[in-house]
Design a protein around this motif. Structure first.
Motif, PDB file in Angstrom:
ATOM      1  N   ASP A   1      -2.446  -7.934  -2.464  1.00 12.91           N
ATOM      2  CA  ASP A   1      -3.587  -7.808  -1.536  1.00 12.91           C
ATOM      3  C   ASP A   1      -4.752  -6.995  -2.135  1.00 12.91           C
ATOM      4  OD1 ASP A   1      -1.626  -8.919   0.043  1.00 12.91           O
ATOM      5  OD2 ASP A   1      -1.830  -7.487   1.691  1.00 12.91           O
ATOM      6  N   PHE A   2      -4.484  -6.199  -3.180  1.00 20.14           N
ATOM      7  CA  PHE A   2      -5.516  -5.370  -3.798  1.00 20.14           C
ATOM      8  C   PHE A   2      -6.207  -4.459  -2.776  1.00 20.14           C
ATOM      9  CE2 PHE A   2      -9.235  -5.703  -7.134  1.00 20.14           C
ATOM     10  CZ  PHE A   2      -9.334  -4.312  -7.162  1.00 20.14           C
ATOM     11  N   PRO A   3      -5.448  -3.606  -2.074  1.00 17.58           N
ATOM     12  CA  PRO A   3      -6.120  -2.565  -1.278  1.00 17.58           C
ATOM     13  C   PRO A   3      -6.898  -1.643  -2.224  1.00 17.58           C
ATOM     14  CG  PRO A   3      -3.750  -2.646  -0.812  1.00 17.58           C
ATOM     15  CD  PRO A   3      -3.995  -3.469  -2.039  1.00 17.58           C
ATOM     16  N   ARG A   4      -7.994  -1.077  -1.747  1.00 18.32           N
ATOM     17  CA  ARG A   4      -8.827  -0.202  -2.603  1.00 18.32           C
ATOM     18  C   ARG A   4      -7.999   0.928  -3.212  1.00 18.32           C
ATOM     19  NH1 ARG A   4     -14.342   1.982  -1.526  1.00 18.32           N
ATOM     20  NH2 ARG A   4     -14.690   1.147  -3.598  1.00 18.32           N
ATOM     21  N   SER A   5      -7.102   1.502  -2.419  1.00 17.12           N
ATOM     22  CA  SER A   5      -6.328   2.650  -2.903  1.00 17.12           C
ATOM     23  C   SER A   5      -5.419   2.274  -4.078  1.00 17.12           C
ATOM     24  CB  SER A   5      -5.494   3.250  -1.769  1.00 17.12           C
ATOM     25  OG  SER A   5      -4.490   2.336  -1.353  1.00 17.12           O
ATOM     26  N   ALA A   6      -5.046   1.002  -4.169  1.00  9.66           N
ATOM     27  CA  ALA A   6      -4.209   0.578  -5.293  1.00  9.66           C
ATOM     28  C   ALA A   6      -4.961   0.752  -6.611  1.00  9.66           C
ATOM     29  CB  ALA A   6      -3.781  -0.874  -5.117  1.00  9.66           C
ATOM     30  N   LEU A   7      -6.294   0.596  -6.551  1.00  9.30           N
ATOM     31  CA  LEU A   7      -7.112   0.812  -7.749  1.00  9.30           C
ATOM     32  C   LEU A   7      -7.528   2.282  -7.863  1.00  9.30           C
ATOM     33  CD1 LEU A   7      -8.603  -0.403 -10.200  1.00  9.30           C
ATOM     34  CD2 LEU A   7     -10.566  -0.770  -8.690  1.00  9.30           C
ATOM     35  N   LEU A   8      -8.030   2.847  -6.773  1.00  7.59           N
ATOM     36  CA  LEU A   8      -8.594   4.201  -6.840  1.00  7.59           C
ATOM     37  C   LEU A   8      -7.508   5.249  -7.099  1.00  7.59           C
ATOM     38  CD1 LEU A   8     -11.185   3.914  -3.914  1.00  7.59           C
ATOM     39  CD2 LEU A   8     -11.543   3.560  -6.369  1.00  7.59           C
ATOM     40  N   ALA A   9      -6.335   5.092  -6.523  1.00  9.70           N
ATOM     41  CA  ALA A   9      -5.249   6.049  -6.755  1.00  9.70           C
ATOM     42  C   ALA A   9      -4.228   5.489  -7.754  1.00  9.70           C
ATOM     43  CB  ALA A   9      -4.563   6.404  -5.435  1.00  9.70           C
ATOM     44  N   GLY A  10      -3.702   4.290  -7.479  1.00  5.63           N
ATOM     45  CA  GLY A  10      -2.698   3.692  -8.370  1.00  5.63           C
ATOM     46  C   GLY A  10      -3.263   3.435  -9.765  1.00  5.63           C
ATOM     47  N   GLY A  11      -4.464   2.863  -9.807  1.00  7.74           N
ATOM     48  CA  GLY A  11      -5.102   2.554 -11.093  1.00  7.74           C
ATOM     49  C   GLY A  11      -5.418   3.819 -11.879  1.00  7.74           C
TER      50      GLY A  11
ATOM     51  N   GLN B   1     -10.193  -4.819   6.774  1.00  7.69           N
ATOM     52  CA  GLN B   1      -9.100  -3.912   7.073  1.00  7.69           C
ATOM     53  C   GLN B   1      -7.871  -4.792   7.312  1.00  7.69           C
ATOM     54  OE1 GLN B   1      -9.842  -0.708   6.841  1.00  7.69           O
ATOM     55  NE2 GLN B   1      -7.690  -0.157   7.107  1.00  7.69           N
ATOM     56  N   ALA B   2      -6.839  -4.643   6.488  1.00 10.57           N
ATOM     57  CA  ALA B   2      -5.632  -5.472   6.610  1.00 10.57           C
ATOM     58  C   ALA B   2      -4.448  -4.563   6.947  1.00 10.57           C
ATOM     59  CB  ALA B   2      -5.384  -6.203   5.288  1.00 10.57           C
ATOM     60  N   PRO B   3      -3.294  -5.151   7.285  1.00  9.66           N
ATOM     61  CA  PRO B   3      -2.102  -4.310   7.533  1.00  9.66           C
ATOM     62  C   PRO B   3      -1.727  -3.451   6.326  1.00  9.66           C
ATOM     63  CG  PRO B   3      -1.740  -6.539   8.340  1.00  9.66           C
ATOM     64  CD  PRO B   3      -3.044  -6.568   7.581  1.00  9.66           C
ATOM     65  N   THR B   4      -2.251  -3.797   5.149  1.00  8.42           N
ATOM     66  CA  THR B   4      -1.950  -3.032   3.938  1.00  8.42           C
ATOM     67  C   THR B   4      -3.092  -2.080   3.571  1.00  8.42           C
ATOM     68  OG1 THR B   4      -2.757  -4.951   2.717  1.00  8.42           O
ATOM     69  CG2 THR B   4      -0.384  -4.741   2.961  1.00  8.42           C
ATOM     70  N   GLY B   5      -4.021  -1.856   4.505  1.00  5.56           N
ATOM     71  CA  GLY B   5      -5.102  -0.881   4.267  1.00  5.56           C
ATOM     72  C   GLY B   5      -6.446  -1.538   4.064  1.00  5.56           C
ATOM     73  N   SER B   6      -7.427  -0.747   3.580  1.00  4.97           N
ATOM     74  CA  SER B   6      -8.772  -1.268   3.312  1.00  4.97           C
ATOM     75  C   SER B   6      -8.734  -2.047   2.014  1.00  4.97           C
ATOM     76  CB  SER B   6      -9.776  -0.120   3.144  1.00  4.97           C
ATOM     77  OG  SER B   6      -9.751   0.692   4.284  1.00  4.97           O
ATOM     78  N   ILE B   7      -9.154  -3.298   2.092  1.00  9.57           N
ATOM     79  CA  ILE B   7      -9.051  -4.189   0.932  1.00  9.57           C
ATOM     80  C   ILE B   7     -10.281  -4.012   0.021  1.00  9.57           C
ATOM     81  CG2 ILE B   7      -8.752  -6.616   0.259  1.00  9.57           C
ATOM     82  CD1 ILE B   7      -6.327  -5.319   1.759  1.00  9.57           C
ATOM     83  N   PHE B   8     -10.125  -4.356  -1.246  1.00  4.28           N
ATOM     84  CA  PHE B   8     -11.156  -4.167  -2.286  1.00  4.28           C
ATOM     85  C   PHE B   8     -12.531  -4.671  -1.847  1.00  4.28           C
ATOM     86  CE2 PHE B   8     -12.042  -8.421  -3.929  1.00  4.28           C
ATOM     87  CZ  PHE B   8     -11.013  -9.154  -3.349  1.00  4.28           C
ATOM     88  N   LEU B   9     -13.548  -4.061  -2.456  1.00  3.85           N
ATOM     89  CA  LEU B   9     -14.939  -4.493  -2.274  1.00  3.85           C
ATOM     90  C   LEU B   9     -15.373  -5.226  -3.540  1.00  3.85           C
ATOM     91  CD1 LEU B   9     -16.309  -1.118  -0.834  1.00  3.85           C
ATOM     92  CD2 LEU B   9     -15.640  -3.179   0.443  1.00  3.85           C
ATOM     93  N   PRO B  10     -16.469  -5.992  -3.462  1.00  2.00           N
ATOM     94  CA  PRO B  10     -16.900  -6.738  -4.664  1.00  2.00           C
ATOM     95  C   PRO B  10     -17.048  -5.841  -5.895  1.00  2.00           C
ATOM     96  CG  PRO B  10     -18.198  -7.401  -2.756  1.00  2.00           C
ATOM     97  CD  PRO B  10     -17.302  -6.291  -2.283  1.00  2.00           C
ATOM     98  N   GLU B  11     -17.576  -4.618  -5.708  1.00  2.00           N
ATOM     99  CA  GLU B  11     -17.812  -3.755  -6.878  1.00  2.00           C
ATOM    100  C   GLU B  11     -16.508  -3.267  -7.528  1.00  2.00           C
ATOM    101  OE1 GLU B  11     -19.067  -3.307  -3.790  1.00  2.00           O
ATOM    102  OE2 GLU B  11     -19.157  -1.182  -3.220  1.00  2.00           O
TER     103      GLU B  11
END
Ligand code: ZN
Length: 255
Positions: free
Chosen positions: A41-51, A73-83
């Protein structure tokens, strides 16, 4: 309402059919075990924290992207933005396909599922011209047999679940994945799977969703993620995004 016996039997049949039919075999034959870290799903936190954790270790992962969820906003959190796409690519991560509509791989007819794969590729090309998805993860459920057949042609490999690593003769149309959140209260059980994968010289593909202090039921904390990443590094495995792990197993440098 309980599910009628026949429906349950049918469900089991479909799930095992997914495992045993339309296989695209790959012999896992590697001196060095492999581990991949993937985020559905690529939630933002997967990149900002996990990445950020992966980057600190000099490592990279795979983000399974559904463009229909972008910015939502998905059941897995806030999903990625284009940037976030450019940031992920600059950091060397892989963008993988998770269908445009986040289609349930079992509930969706094979033709509609394939259409959603094509729509997702088109959306990627609009935002990152020339970029191509090379691998897929099936959303929500195991795939139908017809779906495996259709989407196998679009990708070098496709991942499901199963809480197992890939060893012996793996199926490129339905690789096993191990969801970290299912064992997020028991890091020792994950570490023992990492050790088993190292001993068997297999390919262990971890999956999760959000990575944050208060994760959804589908994610994990940064501390847990880092502890597991450290264990994977300590096991002596090569840690690669899915496409690169596939290339390493095929002994090929081209796509
Ligand atoms: Zn998903």
């Amino acid at each position: 309402m309980s599910v009628p016996l026949w429906d349950r039997a049918r469900g089991r049949y479909i799930r095992s059919a997914a495992r045993f039919c339309v296989k695209r075999p790959l012999a896992i034959n590697t001196q060095t075990p492999l581990v991949s870290f993937t985020f559905d799903d690529f939630p933002r936190s997967a990149l900002l924290a996990g990445g950020a954790i992966l980057q600190r270790f000099g490592l990279r992962g795979t983000y399974y992207t559904s463009f229909g969820l972008m910015g939502k906003q998905a059941p897995t959190g806030s999903i990625f933005l284009p940037e976030d796409l450019a940031v992920a690519l600059e950091q060397g991560h892989e963008l993988g396909c998770h269908t445009f509509g986040h289609c349930d791989a079992w509930e969706t007819k094979a033709g509609a599922f394939e259409d959603s794969v094509i729509d997702n590729q088109r959306a990627l090309d609009n935002l990152v011209p020339g970029a191509r998805f090379k691998t897929l993860s099936y959303p929500i459920s195991p795939p139908r047999v017809g779906t495996k057949r259709k989407v196998g042609r679009h990708f070098v490999c496709c991942r499901g679940g199963g809480q197992a690593f890939n060893v012996g003769c793996a199926d490129l149309n339905y690789l096993s994945g191990y969801f970290l959140e299912k064992s997020r209260d028991d890091p020792e059980s994950v570490k023992s799977v990492i050790r088993e994968n190292a001993q068997a010289r297999g390919w262990l593909i971890f999956a999760t969703h959000d990575v944050c202090k208060s994760p959804t039921p589908y994610g994990c904390t940064p501390e847990f993620f880092e502890e597991i990443l450290q264990a994977a590094v300590d096991s002596g495995a090569r840690i690669l995004p899915v496409f690169e792990a596939w290339k390493a197993l095929c002994g090929s440098l081209s796509s």
